[in-house]
Design an enzyme around this catalytic site. Structure first.
Site, PDB file in Angstrom:
ATOM      1  N   HIS A 131      25.544 -13.564  -1.219  1.00  0.00           N
ATOM      2  CA  HIS A 131      24.743 -14.427  -2.120  1.00  0.00           C
ATOM      3  C   HIS A 131      25.121 -14.159  -3.574  1.00  0.00           C
ATOM      4  O   HIS A 131      25.342 -15.080  -4.357  1.00  0.00           O
ATOM      5  CB  HIS A 131      23.249 -14.108  -1.986  1.00  0.00           C
ATOM      6  CG  HIS A 131      22.605 -14.635  -0.737  1.00  0.00           C
ATOM      7  ND1 HIS A 131      22.744 -15.935  -0.311  1.00  0.00           N
ATOM      8  CD2 HIS A 131      21.764 -14.038   0.153  1.00  0.00           C
ATOM      9  CE1 HIS A 131      22.040 -16.104   0.810  1.00  0.00           C
ATOM     10  NE2 HIS A 131      21.440 -14.971   1.106  1.00  0.00           N
TER      11      HIS A 131
ATOM     12  N   GLY B   8       1.765   4.081  -4.900  1.00  0.00           N
ATOM     13  CA  GLY B   8       1.367   4.923  -6.029  1.00  0.00           C
ATOM     14  C   GLY B   8       0.502   4.228  -7.066  1.00  0.00           C
ATOM     15  O   GLY B   8       0.387   4.703  -8.193  1.00  0.00           O
TER      16      GLY B   8
ATOM     17  N   HIS C  98      25.239  -9.263   3.427  1.00  0.00           N
ATOM     18  CA  HIS C  98      24.522 -10.535   3.290  1.00  0.00           C
ATOM     19  C   HIS C  98      24.156 -10.780   1.816  1.00  0.00           C
ATOM     20  O   HIS C  98      24.481 -11.829   1.247  1.00  0.00           O
ATOM     21  CB  HIS C  98      23.266 -10.483   4.169  1.00  0.00           C
ATOM     22  CG  HIS C  98      22.479 -11.747   4.205  1.00  0.00           C
ATOM     23  ND1 HIS C  98      22.503 -12.621   5.270  1.00  0.00           N
ATOM     24  CD2 HIS C  98      21.660 -12.317   3.294  1.00  0.00           C
ATOM     25  CE1 HIS C  98      21.725 -13.655   5.012  1.00  0.00           C
ATOM     26  NE2 HIS C  98      21.192 -13.489   3.811  1.00  0.00           N
ATOM     27  N   GLU C  99      23.529  -9.792   1.209  1.00  0.00           N
ATOM     28  CA  GLU C  99      23.102  -9.967  -0.193  1.00  0.00           C
ATOM     29  C   GLU C  99      24.310 -10.016  -1.123  1.00  0.00           C
ATOM     30  O   GLU C  99      24.311 -10.766  -2.106  1.00  0.00           O
ATOM     31  CB  GLU C  99      22.146  -8.851  -0.619  1.00  0.00           C
ATOM     32  CG  GLU C  99      20.811  -8.842   0.105  1.00  0.00           C
ATOM     33  CD  GLU C  99      20.069 -10.170   0.072  1.00  0.00           C
ATOM     34  OE1 GLU C  99      20.175 -10.906  -0.918  1.00  0.00           O
ATOM     35  OE2 GLU C  99      19.390 -10.474   1.080  1.00  0.00           O
TER      36      GLU C  99
ATOM     37  N   THR D  31      -2.864   3.876  -7.214  1.00  0.00           N
ATOM     38  CA  THR D  31      -4.005   4.703  -7.601  1.00  0.00           C
ATOM     39  C   THR D  31      -3.535   5.863  -8.479  1.00  0.00           C
ATOM     40  O   THR D  31      -4.143   6.180  -9.506  1.00  0.00           O
ATOM     41  CB  THR D  31      -4.711   5.260  -6.347  1.00  0.00           C
ATOM     42  OG1 THR D  31      -4.960   4.166  -5.475  1.00  0.00           O
ATOM     43  CG2 THR D  31      -5.996   5.962  -6.675  1.00  0.00           C
TER      44      THR D  31
ATOM     45  N   PRO E  87       0.838  -1.212   0.000  1.00  0.00           N
ATOM     46  CA  PRO E  87       0.000   0.000   0.000  1.00  0.00           C
ATOM     47  C   PRO E  87       0.868   1.256   0.000  1.00  0.00           C
ATOM     48  O   PRO E  87       1.964   1.251   0.564  1.00  0.00           O
ATOM     49  CB  PRO E  87      -0.767  -0.090   1.325  1.00  0.00           C
ATOM     50  CG  PRO E  87      -0.502  -1.418   1.899  1.00  0.00           C
ATOM     51  CD  PRO E  87       0.663  -2.024   1.209  1.00  0.00           C
ATOM     52  N   GLY E  88       0.392   2.291  -0.670  1.00  0.00           N
ATOM     53  CA  GLY E  88       1.087   3.582  -0.635  1.00  0.00           C
ATOM     54  C   GLY E  88       2.224   3.712  -1.630  1.00  0.00           C
ATOM     55  O   GLY E  88       3.021   4.638  -1.549  1.00  0.00           O
TER      56      GLY E  88
HETATM   57  P1  ADP Z   1      -1.632   3.023  -3.428  1.00  0.00           P
HETATM   58  O1  ADP Z   1      -2.786   3.119  -4.385  1.00  0.00           O
HETATM   59  O2  ADP Z   1      -0.490   2.206  -3.960  1.00  0.00           O
HETATM   60  O3  ADP Z   1      -2.012   2.602  -2.047  1.00  0.00           O
HETATM   61  P2  ADP Z   1      -1.609   5.851  -3.757  1.00  0.00           P
HETATM   62  O4  ADP Z   1      -1.479   5.974  -5.226  1.00  0.00           O
HETATM   63  O5  ADP Z   1      -2.971   6.010  -3.178  1.00  0.00           O
HETATM   64  O6  ADP Z   1      -1.003   4.470  -3.270  1.00  0.00           O
HETATM   65  O7  ADP Z   1      -0.602   6.881  -3.081  1.00  0.00           O
HETATM   66  C1  ADP Z   1      -0.962   7.633  -1.935  1.00  0.00           C
HETATM   67  C2  ADP Z   1      -0.201   8.943  -1.931  1.00  0.00           C
HETATM   68  O8  ADP Z   1       1.187   8.700  -1.747  1.00  0.00           O
HETATM   69  C3  ADP Z   1      -0.301   9.699  -3.219  1.00  0.00           C
HETATM   70  O9  ADP Z   1      -1.407  10.562  -3.224  1.00  0.00           O
HETATM   71  C4  ADP Z   1       1.011  10.466  -3.275  1.00  0.00           C
HETATM   72  O10 ADP Z   1       0.921  11.651  -2.540  1.00  0.00           O
HETATM   73  C5  ADP Z   1       1.976   9.558  -2.560  1.00  0.00           C
HETATM   74  N1  ADP Z   1       2.767   8.702  -3.462  1.00  0.00           N
HETATM   75  C6  ADP Z   1       2.757   7.346  -3.485  1.00  0.00           C
HETATM   76  N2  ADP Z   1       3.613   6.871  -4.403  1.00  0.00           N
HETATM   77  C7  ADP Z   1       4.173   7.948  -4.999  1.00  0.00           C
HETATM   78  C8  ADP Z   1       5.141   8.121  -6.038  1.00  0.00           C
HETATM   79  N3  ADP Z   1       5.697   7.069  -6.660  1.00  0.00           N
HETATM   80  N4  ADP Z   1       5.501   9.374  -6.402  1.00  0.00           N
HETATM   81  C9  ADP Z   1       4.947  10.440  -5.787  1.00  0.00           C
HETATM   82  N5  ADP Z   1       4.035  10.347  -4.795  1.00  0.00           N
HETATM   83  C10 ADP Z   1       3.640   9.130  -4.387  1.00  0.00           C
END
Ligand code: ADP
Length: 509
Positions: free
Chosen positions: A327, A110, A323-324, A112, A107-108
């Site tokens: 390997h 990017g 470690h890596e 979406t 999650p988080g």
């Molecule tokens: P996911 O859908 O993978 O959970 P999101 O796309 O909702 O993540 O990302 C949440 C927020 O995190 C975005 O609105 C942005 O502010 C930040 N973010 C996440 N990934 C990136 C990225 N690669 N570059 C810039 N901002 C990012």
């Protein structure tokens, strides 16, 4: 019948009819009022499936330049942008563009944003709904929502239809007692099968757990294109920090590279949060710009809020790097072992780092010599830690378990121990004498030790290469095949020339 009784009945039914006549309208009114009340209550709790619930925007507002550190993923998605921008070009060529693209990763990272950017860059409409909102308390409602979402997208093609949190409906069928989730998932499959690849609609979905998804979702014609969105590496983190500070006033002393180096394990969303926290800290201190100290304070707050997540300390990072590197180096030194494609110390899932070996050709049968070589690679992480830091960590436990399993199989199943007799009696046969059991255990240990000694010799003999790979990992966090090849050939890893020697240092172990 008694004559008087007929009269009583006659009088009784007249009275009843009278009473009914008088009260019926009132009863009907109360009944209708009750019915209307119940219906209103149901409508109130019933989630609305009106079109406005489906978020659609001509311009989703997120462009490629807003997403950093996921260049490989963006490259894969550019193809979809090309298709949606000019579908005719592809149609006349008879090309089949993927109908469904599944973005998966922590999650988080990017996912979406990437889906939004594809819509934005191609000028397509963006329809998004979270799969968790499909699973409702009323049976059949989830399926109805899916139908509506697809209908909307069709009416507004070209369109990206984005389903977030696909895991909410997409986990393997049969595990849902009410059947509502299964019904919703079936509807999704029906809809995906129902539209043509030429319809200028691309369905995108995000999932955190690819392995738990129902395999039916991943079949050809559905989400047959799966794109991994990884957590960012060092360079990626620096670029993400740059994106999220581009409209914030920064003081001269800020070194985003340094911030990136200390944030291994954080995702894009965490870094966005970090930049925001830093701005808040600066505001609290009545400053008109953000200073390095604001980032340091923000870092502590953000990390404290991540309780369950791992942020890697500098020492841990060094241990993982050696470690890596162990390997990777032993893999490269042994001709029987598959090539190293990539080495990374960016945490992924439970692993703090990984070395990716890819075979040049399919191999099925392995000799004793090959198995021992493979065990050397597995043990090399632990050995490298021992050589560099004089002690080992718990990080090698998985490798050790694998080594023991292979050594046991070699003794018990393949007859590759020193005494051929030892594999003739099954491992769980209680009639085996204690002495025989001990003998076998000794053989398992002997094999594991042979591999350990081999790995130790290789790494000690090539200590300079081990340190070079590890230091390179500390600097860049990820190194690719061409860089490994360059290091092995004694060239600077940044020299892009194609390698003349791939395994020059192989010592025939
Ligand atoms: P996911 O859908 O993978 O959970 P999101 O796309 O909702 O993540 O990302 C949440 C927020 O995190 C975005 O609105 C942005 O502010 C930040 N973010 C996440 N990934 C990136 C990225 N690669 N570059 C810039 N901002 C990012």
């Amino acid at each position: 019948m008694h004559p008087g009784m007929a009269a009583v009945i006659a009088i009784g039914s007249d009275e009843i009819l009278d009473t009914v006549d008088r009260w019926l309208p009132l009863f009907s009114l109360v009944f209708i009022a009750l019915l209307v009340y119940v219906m209103f209550r149901m409508l109130a709790v019933m989630p609305r499936t009106k079109p406005q619930e489906i978020k659609a925007s001509k311009r989703s507002g997120v462009g490629w330049e807003d997403i950093a550190g996921v260049e490989a993923t963006k490259d894969e998605l550019r193809e979809v942008v090309d298709f949606l921008s000019d579908p005719r070009r592809f149609k006349t060529l008879g090309a089949k563009v993927p109908k469904g693209i599944l973005l998966h990763g922590p999650p988080g990272t990017g996912k979406t944003m990437l889906a939004k950017a594809v819509a934005h860059e191609s000028g397509a409409n963006f329809f998004s709904q979270s799969a968790s909102s499909f699973v409702e308390m009323f049976a059949g409602l989830g399926a109805a929502r899916i139908r509506r979402l697809f209908k909307e997208a069709r009416e507004h093609a070209p369109a990206i239809l984005f389903i977030d949190e696909l895991d909410a409906v997409g986990t393997a069928r049969g595990s849902d007692v009410s059947g509502e989730r299964d019904q919703t998932l079936n509807q999704l499959l029906v809809e995906m099968d129902g539209f043509e690849a030429s319809e200028s609609i691309v369905v995108m979905a995000a999932s955190n757990m690819l392995e738990k998804l129902d395999p039916a979702l991943l079949r050809p014609g559905r989400f047959d294109r799966q794109v991994f969105v990884p957590p960012p590496d060092l360079r990626g983190r620096e670029q993400i920090l740059a994106v999220h500070t581009r409209d914030k006033p920064l003081s001269q002393d800020i070194d985003l590279g340094r911030v990136a180096r200390h944030t291994s394990g954080l995702t894009g969303a965490d870094l966005a949060n970090l930049c925001n926290e830093a701005a808040i800290q600066a505001g609290r201190n009545n400053r008109s710009f953000i200073a390095q100290s604001d980032f340091d304070n923000a870092f502590e707050r953000v990390v404290a809020g991540l309780q369950s997540r791992k942020v890697i300390t500098d020492h841990e990072k060094r241990v993982v790097a050696w470690h890596e590197a162990g390997h990777a180096l032993v893999s490269e030194l042994l001709p029987t072992v598959d090539n190293v494609q990539k080495v990374s110390i960016v945490p992924r899932g439970k692993a703090l780092g990984y070395t990716l070996n890819l075979p040049e050709e399919d191999r099925y049968l392995k000799s004793r010599h090959e198995l021992i070589d493979y065990m050397k690679v597995l043990l090399a992480g632990r050995v490298a830690e021992q050589i560099r830091f004089g002690r080992v960590t718990t990080g090698a436990s998985d490798d050790l378990a694998k080594v023991t399993a292979i050594a046991r199989s070699m003794v018990y199943e393949y007859g590759m121990g020193t005494s051929i007799r030892s594999h003739q009696v099954p491992a769980n046969d209680w009639n085996v004498s204690e002495m025989m059991r001990q003998r076998r255990d000794e053989e398992v240990n002997e094999i594991a030790e042979e591999a350990y000694r081999g790995a130790h010799r290789l790494l000690s003999d090539h200590r300079d290469l081990l340190d070079e790979i590890a230091n390179r990992l500390l600097d860049d966090e990820v190194i690719e095949r061409y860089e490994i090849v360059a290091i092995m050939a004694g060239r600077s890893a940044s020299d892009p020339r194609p390698p003349a020697v791939v395994r020059s240092a192989a010592d025939g172990e």
